[in-house]
Design a protein around this motif. Structure first.
Motif, short mmCIF file in Angstrom:
data_model
loop_
_atom_site.label_atom_id
_atom_site.label_comp_id
_atom_site.label_asym_id
_atom_site.label_seq_id
_atom_site.Cartn_x
_atom_site.Cartn_y
_atom_site.Cartn_z
N PHE A 24 0.80 -1.22 0.00
CA PHE A 24 0.00 0.00 0.00
C PHE A 24 0.84 1.27 0.00
CE2 PHE A 24 -3.16 -2.95 1.84
CZ PHE A 24 -4.17 -2.75 0.92
N PHE A 25 2.10 1.20 0.38
CA PHE A 25 2.90 2.41 0.53
C PHE A 25 4.13 2.40 -0.38
CE2 PHE A 25 0.51 2.10 4.48
CZ PHE A 25 -0.15 3.32 4.41
N THR A 26 3.92 2.07 -1.63
CA THR A 26 4.98 2.21 -2.61
C THR A 26 4.98 3.66 -3.09
OG1 THR A 26 3.52 1.62 -4.43
CG2 THR A 26 4.74 -0.19 -3.36
N VAL A 27 5.95 4.00 -3.91
CA VAL A 27 6.06 5.37 -4.40
C VAL A 27 4.84 5.72 -5.27
CG1 VAL A 27 7.44 6.89 -5.86
CG2 VAL A 27 8.56 5.32 -4.30
N ARG A 28 4.44 4.82 -6.13
CA ARG A 28 3.29 5.08 -7.00
C ARG A 28 1.99 5.22 -6.20
NH1 ARG A 28 4.35 1.19 -12.17
NH2 ARG A 28 6.12 2.37 -12.96
N MET A 29 1.80 4.33 -5.24
CA MET A 29 0.57 4.40 -4.44
C MET A 29 0.53 5.67 -3.61
SD MET A 29 -1.32 1.94 -5.28
CE MET A 29 -2.55 1.95 -4.02
N THR A 30 1.67 6.07 -3.06
CA THR A 30 1.72 7.32 -2.29
C THR A 30 1.41 8.50 -3.19
OG1 THR A 30 3.36 6.32 -0.84
CG2 THR A 30 3.13 8.71 -0.75
N GLY A 31 1.93 8.48 -4.42
CA GLY A 31 1.60 9.53 -5.38
C GLY A 31 0.11 9.56 -5.70
N TYR A 73 -2.30 8.54 -3.68
CA TYR A 73 -2.97 9.06 -2.50
C TYR A 73 -2.87 10.58 -2.45
CZ TYR A 73 -2.55 4.23 -0.81
OH TYR A 73 -2.60 2.87 -0.68
N LEU A 74 -1.70 11.11 -2.77
CA LEU A 74 -1.52 12.56 -2.73
C LEU A 74 -2.34 13.25 -3.81
CD1 LEU A 74 2.29 12.88 -1.97
CD2 LEU A 74 0.38 13.41 -0.45
N TYR A 86 1.25 20.49 1.52
CA TYR A 86 1.82 19.28 0.94
C TYR A 86 0.84 18.56 0.03
CZ TYR A 86 5.91 19.86 3.81
OH TYR A 86 7.04 20.35 4.37
N PRO A 123 2.05 17.79 -5.26
CA PRO A 123 2.13 16.94 -6.45
C PRO A 123 1.77 17.69 -7.73
CG PRO A 123 0.99 15.79 -4.72
CD PRO A 123 1.21 17.19 -4.23
#
Length: 186
Positions: free
Chosen positions: A82-89, A91-92, A162, A166
């Motif tokens: 759930f907290f890969t770079v793509r998933m975090t992007g 979410y943001l 924040y 993005p």
């Protein structure tokens, strides 16, 4: 020799149980997602109201994410990262879209002088307690966004800043890529 066969059988039986749990969970989530997307029965209506309360008009993104999660669970038989770079992007970006929608609502209510106090959360709850039809027309973001746009705490200002990053980052990357193509052409 017999002990090895028993161990293999036990491991195979345990693996089947784990696979069955993921399959069953995936089927349940997929069923709930389909009920929600197609407004089927009381379950679909209740889940729609639940997702609308938290995500406003963009509730369908959360429901679609639920369906994608269920398909992933059924195919891979494991929890996704759930907290890969793509998933975090993702979410943001989703939080940025929610925040933008809610800021439009708060701005329109401020122009109409219909705000009661300075709290976005209180104003969103006030609108929620009005008739449901009015809520659906007015509130673009839900309670998650109201918490994001809370104006009284310093941490909320940092969250709002924040959440917009993005978009600035993407526009900077697009400008750089266009500059690269303009320099490389003869």
């Amino acid at each position: 020799m017999a002990k090895k066969k028993r161990r293999r059988r036990k491991k195979a039986a345990e693996q089947i149980k784990i696979d069955l749990k993921f399959e069953l969970l995936g089927i349940i989530l997929l069923t709930l997602g389909i009920f929600t997307l197609y407004h089927i029965g009381k379950t679909g209506t209740t889940l729609i109201l639940f997702f609308r309360f938290f995500f406003g008009r963009l509730y369908w993104v959360a429901v679609a994410s639920l369906v994608v999660l269920s398909v992933f669970l059924m195919i891979k038989r494991a929890w996704p990262a759930f907290f890969t770079v793509r998933m975090t992007g993702f979410y943001l970006l989703f939080a940025s879209a929610l925040l933008y929608c809610h800021e439009r609502l708060i701005g329109s209510l401020a122009k109409a002088h219909e705000l009661s106090g300075n709290s976005a959360v209180v104003n969103t709850i006030r609108i929620w307690h009005q008739e449901e039809q009015i809520w659906w027309k007015l509130v673009l973001g839900g309670m998650c966004t109201a918490i994001f746009s809370a104006r009284r705490s310093a941490a909320a200002w940092q969250v709002r800043f924040y959440m917009r990053l993005p978009i600035f980052y993407l526009t900077r990357r697009v400008r750089k890529s266009f500059a690269f193509y303009s320099r490389s052409s003869p």
